[in-house]
Design a protein around this motif. Sequence first.
Motif, PDB file in Angstrom:
ATOM      1  N   ILE A   4       0.849  -1.192   0.000  1.00  0.00           N
ATOM      2  CA  ILE A   4       0.000   0.000   0.000  1.00  0.00           C
ATOM      3  C   ILE A   4       0.884   1.242   0.000  1.00  0.00           C
ATOM      4  O   ILE A   4       1.658   1.461   0.926  1.00  0.00           O
ATOM      5  CB  ILE A   4      -0.919   0.002   1.233  1.00  0.00           C
ATOM      6  CG1 ILE A   4      -1.767  -1.282   1.220  1.00  0.00           C
ATOM      7  CG2 ILE A   4      -1.791   1.230   1.239  1.00  0.00           C
ATOM      8  CD1 ILE A   4      -2.656  -1.428   2.422  1.00  0.00           C
ATOM      9  N   GLU A   8      -1.917   5.691  -2.213  1.00  0.00           N
ATOM     10  CA  GLU A   8      -3.112   4.871  -2.065  1.00  0.00           C
ATOM     11  C   GLU A   8      -3.818   5.215  -0.752  1.00  0.00           C
ATOM     12  O   GLU A   8      -5.044   5.323  -0.708  1.00  0.00           O
ATOM     13  CB  GLU A   8      -2.714   3.383  -2.095  1.00  0.00           C
ATOM     14  CG  GLU A   8      -3.864   2.413  -1.984  1.00  0.00           C
ATOM     15  CD  GLU A   8      -4.721   2.321  -3.238  1.00  0.00           C
ATOM     16  OE1 GLU A   8      -4.659   3.247  -4.079  1.00  0.00           O
ATOM     17  OE2 GLU A   8      -5.459   1.332  -3.370  1.00  0.00           O
ATOM     18  N   VAL A   9      -3.050   5.405   0.297  1.00  0.00           N
ATOM     19  CA  VAL A   9      -3.652   5.794   1.574  1.00  0.00           C
ATOM     20  C   VAL A   9      -4.347   7.141   1.422  1.00  0.00           C
ATOM     21  O   VAL A   9      -5.466   7.346   1.918  1.00  0.00           O
ATOM     22  CB  VAL A   9      -2.594   5.845   2.701  1.00  0.00           C
ATOM     23  CG1 VAL A   9      -3.213   6.395   3.990  1.00  0.00           C
ATOM     24  CG2 VAL A   9      -2.021   4.460   2.941  1.00  0.00           C
ATOM     25  N   ARG A  11      -5.664   8.380  -1.283  1.00  0.00           N
ATOM     26  CA  ARG A  11      -6.880   8.172  -2.071  1.00  0.00           C
ATOM     27  C   ARG A  11      -8.000   7.610  -1.180  1.00  0.00           C
ATOM     28  O   ARG A  11      -9.135   8.077  -1.197  1.00  0.00           O
ATOM     29  CB  ARG A  11      -6.606   7.192  -3.208  1.00  0.00           C
ATOM     30  CG  ARG A  11      -7.821   6.929  -4.102  1.00  0.00           C
ATOM     31  CD  ARG A  11      -7.558   5.810  -5.117  1.00  0.00           C
ATOM     32  NE  ARG A  11      -7.602   4.485  -4.519  1.00  0.00           N
ATOM     33  CZ  ARG A  11      -8.715   3.764  -4.353  1.00  0.00           C
ATOM     34  NH1 ARG A  11      -9.867   4.246  -4.751  1.00  0.00           N
ATOM     35  NH2 ARG A  11      -8.670   2.573  -3.782  1.00  0.00           N
ATOM     36  N   VAL A  12      -7.643   6.610  -0.386  1.00  0.00           N
ATOM     37  CA  VAL A  12      -8.636   5.971   0.481  1.00  0.00           C
ATOM     38  C   VAL A  12      -9.121   6.948   1.552  1.00  0.00           C
ATOM     39  O   VAL A  12     -10.311   7.004   1.866  1.00  0.00           O
ATOM     40  CB  VAL A  12      -8.051   4.681   1.104  1.00  0.00           C
ATOM     41  CG1 VAL A  12      -8.998   4.116   2.149  1.00  0.00           C
ATOM     42  CG2 VAL A  12      -7.781   3.649   0.015  1.00  0.00           C
ATOM     43  N   ALA A  13      -8.210   7.762   2.069  1.00  0.00           N
ATOM     44  CA  ALA A  13      -8.605   8.756   3.074  1.00  0.00           C
ATOM     45  C   ALA A  13      -9.585   9.755   2.472  1.00  0.00           C
ATOM     46  O   ALA A  13     -10.513  10.221   3.140  1.00  0.00           O
ATOM     47  CB  ALA A  13      -7.377   9.479   3.626  1.00  0.00           C
ATOM     48  N   LEU A  15     -11.733   9.021   0.043  1.00  0.00           N
ATOM     49  CA  LEU A  15     -13.007   8.286  -0.025  1.00  0.00           C
ATOM     50  C   LEU A  15     -13.688   8.261   1.334  1.00  0.00           C
ATOM     51  O   LEU A  15     -14.904   8.347   1.433  1.00  0.00           O
ATOM     52  CB  LEU A  15     -12.743   6.831  -0.437  1.00  0.00           C
ATOM     53  CG  LEU A  15     -12.744   6.457  -1.906  1.00  0.00           C
ATOM     54  CD1 LEU A  15     -12.442   4.977  -2.043  1.00  0.00           C
ATOM     55  CD2 LEU A  15     -14.074   6.788  -2.552  1.00  0.00           C
ATOM     56  N   ALA A  16     -12.884   8.123   2.377  1.00  0.00           N
ATOM     57  CA  ALA A  16     -13.406   8.017   3.748  1.00  0.00           C
ATOM     58  C   ALA A  16     -13.623   9.385   4.386  1.00  0.00           C
ATOM     59  O   ALA A  16     -14.060   9.462   5.529  1.00  0.00           O
ATOM     60  CB  ALA A  16     -12.456   7.196   4.617  1.00  0.00           C
ATOM     61  N   ARG A  17     -13.319  10.452   3.629  1.00  0.00           N
ATOM     62  CA  ARG A  17     -13.485  11.824   4.132  1.00  0.00           C
ATOM     63  C   ARG A  17     -12.780  12.024   5.479  1.00  0.00           C
ATOM     64  O   ARG A  17     -13.406  12.392   6.474  1.00  0.00           O
ATOM     65  CB  ARG A  17     -14.965  12.164   4.318  1.00  0.00           C
ATOM     66  CG  ARG A  17     -15.773  12.243   3.049  1.00  0.00           C
ATOM     67  CD  ARG A  17     -15.625  13.617   2.393  1.00  0.00           C
ATOM     68  NE  ARG A  17     -16.629  13.812   1.352  1.00  0.00           N
ATOM     69  CZ  ARG A  17     -16.508  13.356   0.104  1.00  0.00           C
ATOM     70  NH1 ARG A  17     -15.438  12.672  -0.251  1.00  0.00           N
ATOM     71  NH2 ARG A  17     -17.449  13.583  -0.779  1.00  0.00           N
ATOM     72  N   ILE A  18     -11.492  11.749   5.486  1.00  0.00           N
ATOM     73  CA  ILE A  18     -10.706  12.012   6.697  1.00  0.00           C
ATOM     74  C   ILE A  18      -9.460  12.791   6.290  1.00  0.00           C
ATOM     75  O   ILE A  18      -8.673  12.313   5.482  1.00  0.00           O
ATOM     76  CB  ILE A  18     -10.286  10.698   7.398  1.00  0.00           C
ATOM     77  CG1 ILE A  18     -11.510   9.906   7.851  1.00  0.00           C
ATOM     78  CG2 ILE A  18      -9.390  10.995   8.597  1.00  0.00           C
ATOM     79  CD1 ILE A  18     -11.169   8.588   8.537  1.00  0.00           C
ATOM     80  N   LEU A  20      -5.881  13.756   6.696  1.00  0.00           N
ATOM     81  CA  LEU A  20      -4.719  13.177   7.364  1.00  0.00           C
ATOM     82  C   LEU A  20      -3.538  14.112   7.182  1.00  0.00           C
ATOM     83  O   LEU A  20      -3.367  14.708   6.122  1.00  0.00           O
ATOM     84  CB  LEU A  20      -4.377  11.811   6.755  1.00  0.00           C
ATOM     85  CG  LEU A  20      -5.390  10.680   6.949  1.00  0.00           C
ATOM     86  CD1 LEU A  20      -4.926   9.425   6.235  1.00  0.00           C
ATOM     87  CD2 LEU A  20      -5.596  10.394   8.441  1.00  0.00           C
TER      88      LEU A  20
ATOM     89  N   SER B 359     -14.383  16.351   6.224  1.00  0.00           N
ATOM     90  CA  SER B 359     -13.029  15.777   6.289  1.00  0.00           C
ATOM     91  C   SER B 359     -12.242  16.337   7.466  1.00  0.00           C
ATOM     92  O   SER B 359     -11.514  15.615   8.144  1.00  0.00           O
ATOM     93  CB  SER B 359     -12.279  16.036   4.985  1.00  0.00           C
ATOM     94  OG  SER B 359     -12.926  15.393   3.914  1.00  0.00           O
ATOM     95  N   ARG B 362     -13.704  14.846  10.742  1.00  0.00           N
ATOM     96  CA  ARG B 362     -13.315  13.456  10.948  1.00  0.00           C
ATOM     97  C   ARG B 362     -11.812  13.333  11.201  1.00  0.00           C
ATOM     98  O   ARG B 362     -11.376  12.471  11.974  1.00  0.00           O
ATOM     99  CB  ARG B 362     -13.760  12.620   9.748  1.00  0.00           C
ATOM    100  CG  ARG B 362     -15.283  12.506   9.681  1.00  0.00           C
ATOM    101  CD  ARG B 362     -15.807  12.078   8.318  1.00  0.00           C
ATOM    102  NE  ARG B 362     -15.421  10.726   7.935  1.00  0.00           N
ATOM    103  CZ  ARG B 362     -15.983   9.612   8.386  1.00  0.00           C
ATOM    104  NH1 ARG B 362     -16.972   9.689   9.250  1.00  0.00           N
ATOM    105  NH2 ARG B 362     -15.570   8.430   7.980  1.00  0.00           N
ATOM    106  N   ILE B 375      -9.611   3.572   7.501  1.00  0.00           N
ATOM    107  CA  ILE B 375      -8.841   3.544   6.250  1.00  0.00           C
ATOM    108  C   ILE B 375      -8.691   2.098   5.770  1.00  0.00           C
ATOM    109  O   ILE B 375      -8.903   1.790   4.583  1.00  0.00           O
ATOM    110  CB  ILE B 375      -7.448   4.187   6.452  1.00  0.00           C
ATOM    111  CG1 ILE B 375      -7.588   5.656   6.882  1.00  0.00           C
ATOM    112  CG2 ILE B 375      -6.599   4.053   5.191  1.00  0.00           C
ATOM    113  CD1 ILE B 375      -8.033   6.608   5.829  1.00  0.00           C
TER     114      ILE B 375
ATOM    115  N   PHE C 100     -20.652  10.157   0.755  1.00  0.00           N
ATOM    116  CA  PHE C 100     -20.900  11.237   1.710  1.00  0.00           C
ATOM    117  C   PHE C 100     -21.714  12.341   1.046  1.00  0.00           C
ATOM    118  O   PHE C 100     -21.295  12.889   0.017  1.00  0.00           O
ATOM    119  CB  PHE C 100     -19.579  11.822   2.210  1.00  0.00           C
ATOM    120  CG  PHE C 100     -18.876  10.928   3.197  1.00  0.00           C
ATOM    121  CD1 PHE C 100     -19.029  11.128   4.557  1.00  0.00           C
ATOM    122  CD2 PHE C 100     -18.073   9.885   2.759  1.00  0.00           C
ATOM    123  CE1 PHE C 100     -18.380  10.311   5.481  1.00  0.00           C
ATOM    124  CE2 PHE C 100     -17.422   9.063   3.670  1.00  0.00           C
ATOM    125  CZ  PHE C 100     -17.579   9.282   5.036  1.00  0.00           C
TER     126      PHE C 100
END
Lengths: 98, 519, 507
Positions: A4, A8-9, A11-13, A15-18, A20, B359, B362, B375, C100
């Motif tokens: 990973i 990629e992290v 991109r996934v973040a 999607l997850a709306r976080i 980072l 975002s 969260r 994640i 979302f």
Amino acid sequence: MSTISRDEVARVAGLARIDLTSDELDRLAGELDVIVQSVARISEVATADVPATSHPLPMFNVFRADVPEPSLPVADVLAGAPASEEGRFMVPQILEED
Amino acid sequence: MSAESTDLTRLSAATLADKLTAGEVSSDEVTRAHLDRIAAVDPAVHAFLHICGRRALATARDVDARRAAGEELHPLAGVPIAVKDIIVTKGVPTTAGSRILEGWVPPYDATLVSKIKAARLPILGKTNMDEFAMGSSTEHSAFGPTHNPWDLDRIPGGSGGGSAAAVASYQAPLAIGTDTGGSIRQPGAVTGTVGVKPTYGSVSRYGLIALASSLDQAGPVTRTVLDSALLHELIGGHDPHDSTSIPEPLPPLVAAARQGALGDLTGVRVGVVTELNGDGYSDGVRARFSESLTLLQQAGAEIVEVSCPHFTYALGAYYLILPAEASSNLAKFDGMRFGLRVTPDGGDGLAATAERVMSATRGAGFGPEVKRRIILGTYALSAGYYDAYYGSAQKVRTLIQRDFAAAFEKADVLVSPTAPTTAFKLGEKLDDPLAMYLNDVATIPANLAGVPGMSVPNGLSDDGLPVGFQILAPAKADDRLYRVGAALEALLETRWGGPLLERAPELATAANSPVEATR
Amino acid sequence: MSISTHGPIDLIDYDEAVARFDPVFGIEVHVELGTKTKMFDSAPQVFGAEPNTAVSPTSLGLPGALPVVNGTAVEYAIRIGLALNCTIAETCRFARKNYFYPDVPKNFQTSQFDEPIAFDGYLDVELEDGTIFRVEIERAHMEEDAGKNTHVGGATGRIQGAEYSLVDYNRAGIPLVEIVTRPIEGGGARTPEIARAYVRSLRDIFRALEVSEARMERGNVRADVNLSLRATPESPLGTRSETKNVNSFRSVERAIRFEVSRQAALLAAGGVVVQETRHWHEDTGTTTAGRIKSDADDYRYFPEPDLLPIAPSREWVEEIRAGLPEMPVARRNRLQGDWAFADAEMRDVVNAGALDLIEATVAAGASPASARKWWMGELARVVKTTDGELEDLPITPVQVADLQGLVDSGALNDKLAKQVLEGVLAGEGSPQEVVTARGLGVVSDDGALLAAIDEALAAQPDVAEKIRGGKIAAVGSVVGGVMKATRGQADAGRVRALILEKLGVEG
């Protein structure tokens, strides 16, 4: 199994709306890689002939009668809202339509 | 603190219930004694996130008045209880151990809370936990860790460390926990308390803030097996608000516990799971386990060896299914409707876009373990990975169910140590998620298959810390846990000359704080 | 992910476009089921309630709340599936579609994904000229509606430039059935008409099945229209656009015509069609670009763990099938026989959306011919000027029947009746109320008429003589004078009889 990447992290973040931080991205990329590598060995036994189980107990057709119950009072509904106006939840501007 | 107060907190729920029914004590006295105890020891233990002193005393006085008026009450009426902060309570803050829910006051009660209220048990407060129940140490609480009453430098287990520590330190005779991969049983093991994960669907999940919907189950946390049975019967049963709730009534649990306490297990086949008793389990854990087996055998049980070959894949399947479901369950925490809202640029949150506020909220509101799992779960469900990860994990679930089915052909209950080691030091495994995850290796298979499990304290390891004995039964046969658990408990206590918890060190008590204090 | 600006769009004339390219379309129709409660919880379904007053912990997506399937919604979905000649699944499931958006309270929509309740059906659609066109149905699946955003500030009500949004979750969780067609080929130049007729047929079926009020203007029925062009019917399918929320029959037709012209212009100029969602603008009759398909479409579907599979027993399905009401085509044929309308008349009635209205008007006492006369005549003319639907006019079938009753009883003549109709449409009340308020009743008081007749005869003494002398045709001139004096409110026949009586002449 692929490793990973940091991208990629990210991109996934997304999607997850976080949000980072850069440090979090670096750290998570490494950690997720280790975790995914270690869990990936389940593919050894998850062969095509094994059916998937999504519920612990096999049950079907659990239905509710179409009988209305009173709404939550609107004051309770909005009591926890970060912001509200005219009986509705106030949210920041929405730029994307679905 | 009066001597009498101390005594009341040491009593089991069953004994308190008897004394309340007989009119020997009032619920007001009992509840006050526990609130005093909380004020005295919780500053050191930190089992509670929120204490409902006034509400608890109001319930207690109401019970006393009703009893005085001759009203027939639930057997546990007036016995105080603590509730894990992942269960929603109307009018009482519910955070699930997360900043993102700080200050949220639910407008409704979980079904099990409604049952507790209907039976009139004073709710003392909400207990600490790993954020959204993700963790095995309670160190992932956004509001600081809970400390193990046996050694304040050690973890109380998790995620329900608050409930276990509250019960172990006599702050409450009863508590509610939730168990997704061991969060009731593993804290029970490392704090010397009893914890039960009922059959999936046996206790309503309505109002339980979901971690992994197909794994979560609420259950009792107590000091005795009989107390767990009493509480399990109170909170269990069918709930039309939970589609996955089992329509049939519970088997008789209290009766099973009373029968088991007689110490006779003649004809009961006890299966030792080969895969859950080998490498990775400490010497002390293994020694206590084999002593317990000997006791069961002496009580007439037949010990058989069973193999569940796919249990070695359970941890992998669990750490795909849980994050996947959690990533979706936790999507609702976005700063739009309730809880925390964080604006990227500060201000009232309306200058930025909804997407950016979500975002930012969260990013700031979730702790590192929650982010890690969301994640991971999002990744496991995302396009191109579903079949390899989530899909495969669901297949492993089938294999584990088959292993259980085969094992229950040979044995009435399966047993193993609950946790591989005793409580570790706070901070010891915080930076090593995989090592943390290994704590749940013995408890996870039950969640994947939906079968019930219990942890009973079965002694101290070489380091003087408690260890637990896990009993597993087929789905809907929770009564078997209580029969075998109560038998083992009775045999051990006869041997020890009293409950294991009596060997825990006395906690230093803080200067008296006001009873009604909340935080 | 981006929103393009609304730049000028090149178009090719529609006829030229369909001469050069072969259009293929598909439609996704969402219908809100008319259950009393929501799909997954017991919050009431109420239209027009105050914001956030028809919600529960579940429809608000509060932490801890859980869904339980509405059994009636499942039955309605099966009804729809059967009416569309679908196979009803032996077992099906709900999944979570994760994305979302503030009007989706859980940030996932509970929907059926790879296991719909009904699949592999068709609907025979009748076009205006009576041609039957078969539309193949891929699937019909159950899901839940989202809440409603109101955009405040910035440009009027548009998302762009809004300063914030207000969200009402009353609609969140209302049961929906989504009906998805297979790609519909072979429509050629009639493609827009077929699309319109298909959506209209569905609407009629929803009403006949009593699964929804199916009111377009309330958003009970919403359509997303996919369109692609290819060089010839033998060519592979082209890239399609998906135009969202096209919510009237006419708009469905217009949106497709527009997309045909737009895509043809792109292709003819050597360009490519982008796979994207497009927004329909009722006012300008155009579509504009929305989201381009992207990473955000990674919906991470997985089986909804809070719900159990649904396995409708074959007995239940057959019971529902046996209880299905008369389908619209059969009903139409029956009514045509009952009413003795010619084929062309009946087609006009159906195309105008007047079938239900005429049926109700007849039920309220009017003759079929008079009911048709009103709805297809005066009222159809009114609708043409407003670009609306007959059913949306502020007049009920009962009022139309009452109006006709006043004509039949002689209380109104045709001319006055039209004035009364205007009054009813203007919101002045029932026909009788308008008659009273406007003082429009036919003058039936013989005394008043005789006075007017005396006056008219006195004004034309020579004419009276002619009549007495046997020239009865001359009476028309006196009648005209009386009608003028009474401002048309007299019954001309009665006036004529009175004149002749007064003059002692046999009519």
